[in-house]
Design an enzyme around this catalytic site. Structure first.
Site, PDB file in Angstrom:
ATOM      1  CE  LYS A 187     -34.446 -55.676 -63.677  1.00 16.93           C
ATOM      2  NZ  LYS A 187     -35.575 -56.294 -64.397  1.00 16.93           N
ATOM      3  CB  SER A 228     -36.689 -53.073 -65.873  1.00 19.47           C
ATOM      4  OG  SER A 228     -37.137 -54.455 -65.423  1.00 19.47           O
ATOM      5  CB  SER A 271     -38.599 -56.615 -67.519  1.00 23.50           C
ATOM      6  OG  SER A 271     -39.390 -55.487 -67.427  1.00 23.50           O
TER       7      SER A 271
END
Length: 496
Positions: free
Chosen positions: A74, A150, A174
């Protein structure tokens, strides 16, 4: 191939690590232009790491459990020598000087980072994965639906076979939400299970909410792969005094393990598709011998939601005037609407809220002492349209309620595993299995039983063609292909 099978093939010499990495790079070149999940491609670095793996095997060295397995990271998480952009153009030269602890642990197990993955700008612009620097990530099942966030880039990359594993993080859903929306598995561990260091912009650590809520977590197509990543990530590190040396597997529980089933946490409503997914998972666990019991509700849900948001907003409010300027036009709407709904607490109120937090954690510990596992939804409706949470206050509240079980279990600090249950109307469905603190093994065991009975949904080819602004255009630099608002150096992966 599953990550476990990929690693076994490398260890046995059935395939070289370089061949394995190259096959994933080919897949990225083919698929990423349609979904825009991989942002900064680390092709040459990955090939170099793979070549070293092959040399170690040739020398007779024992390779790790994830030998040669490519994984995405990420954009919030540091990979040495590569910018940690947070999806923001202003941070595109913020080159990491060292791997974050979870990246280092996966490397130590033999895995190879192959690229960064997309996020909402600064992870603050909403649930949908759209960043200022890299644009929108598309749900590979239906581009009219969000891939979630996310950690949406990791979920889409894993779902489409561009990487065997993804490394995301989760403070309220997330990892679990994008895993569920993209049809893969994801783990949010117990707070303190994995070592981490989320300092990106300087030497100072964040406040208590960020310290206690944010946990790094893996995504995978199969539960067995998720377990391998979990075992590699668990442990201690001097960079994180919160991480504790708890065994990755606890003592077996006596008798059939009791599972509490709550399809509609808080009684706020649940979509029929999601209810059927919970029912299907419950049937699978009954068939596996679990003691499955329908329950009215989980502990103190509405109180926990209010306390969660009040604590987070209070911690965040002092920096908001500066942070909002980084998010650009419209990027601040999600947080701004949250702060309008939930004003910051006074110092006295904040101290009281910290006591409420401990009390809620105690209530959950007592609940899970009686029912070691909880089965419920990840999100209480199917994947929604991109940007719903930032459209207006009604959209924000709808998304907030949809993710409520994720939010509350993060607040309680307990682990949860998202596992797919099937496909309905062209979209994947799934559930989460929540467990006692530091009993990720129980969650993974139960999730494996669900997977064994309901099947694996991915990898898939993206469905439908990309539309206009939603996906970036591929830029080829030497042997690398990226989706960037600039160029990736073929030598070191840094943004130019």
């Amino acid at each position: 191939m599953p990550a476990a099978a990929q690693a076994e093939a490398v260890r046995n010499g059935d395939v070289s690590a370089v061949e394995l990495v190259d096959s994933h790079l080919d897949r990225i070149a083919e698929v990423n232009p349609q979904v825009n999940a991989v942002t900064q491609l680390m092709a040459e670095r990955a090939r170099e790491a793979a070549a070293q793996t092959d040399l170690r095997r040739a020398a007779g060295e024992e390779l790790g459990p994830l030998a040669g397995v490519p994984f995405t990271v990420k954009e919030t998480t540091a990979v040495e020598g590569v910018p940690t952009t947070m999806g923001l153009a202003r941070f595109r030269d913020l080159v990491a000087t060292a791997d974050a602890p979870p990246v280092a642990r996966l490397r130590a197990a033999g895995a190879i980072p192959i690229g960064h993955s997309n996020i909402p700008t600064l992870i603050l612009a909403g649930m949908h994965t759209r960043s200022e620097l890299f644009g929108d990530t598309v749900n590979p099942w239906d581009r009219r639906r969000t891939p979630g966030g996310s950690s949406g880039g990791d979920a889409a990359a894993v779902a489409t076979g561009m990487a065997a594993l993804g490394l995301g993080n989760d403070s309220g859903g997330s990892v679990r939400i994008p895993a569920s929306f993209c049809g893969v598995a994801g783990l949010k561990p117990t707070a303190g299970r994995f070592p981490a260091d989320h300092r990106i912009l300087g030497p100072d650590d964040p406040g208590p909410a960020s310290q206690m809520l944010v946990t790094d977590g893996p995504l995978a197509r199969r539960i067995a792969d998720l377990r391998l990543a979990y075992e590699a990530l668990a442990g201690t590190d001097p960079r994180d005094p919160r991480a504790v040396p708890v065994p990755v597997r606890g003592e077996p529980l006596p008798g059939p393990v009791k599972v509490a089933v709550v399809a509609d946490p808080g009684g706020h409503g649940v979509h029929p598709t999601v209810r059927r997914a919970v029912e299907a998972a419950a049937d699978a666990l009954r068939d596996a011998g679990y003691d499955v019991r329908e329950m009215a509700d989980v502990p103190r849900l509405d109180e926990a939601l209010e306390a969660y948001h009040r604590i987070v907003v209070t911690e965040f409010a002092p920096t908001w005037p500066v942070v909002r300027t980084l998010l650009g036009e419209g990027g601040d709407r999600y947080i701004e609407m949250t702060m309008e709904k939930t004003p910051p607490a006074t110092a006295a109120e904040f101290m009281q809220l910290m006591g409420v937090w401990l009390g809620i954690r105690r209530s959950w510990a007592e609940f899970l002492d009686e029912y070691p596992l909880l089965l419920g939804p990840v999100f209480t409706e199917p994947a929604v349209e991109p940007g719903l949470e930032s459209r207006d206050q009604a959209g924000r509240e709808r998304v907030g309620l949809g993710m409520r079980l994720c939010t509350v279990t993060s607040f309680a600090g307990v682990p949860g595993v998202a596992v797919p249950t099937g496909v309905t109307d062209g979209l994947p469905s799934g559930v989460q299995i929540v467990g006692r603190a530091f009993r990720e093994d129980l969650c993974l065991d139960a999730a494996q039983e669900v997977e064994d009975r309901l099947g694996v949904l991915t990898p898939i080819d993206p469905r439908g063609s990309p539309s206009g602004h939603a996906v970036g255009s591929p830029t080829t630099v030497g042997s690398e292909t990226g989706l960037l608002s600039g160029r990736v150096s073929a030598n070191d992966g840094t943004f130019k």
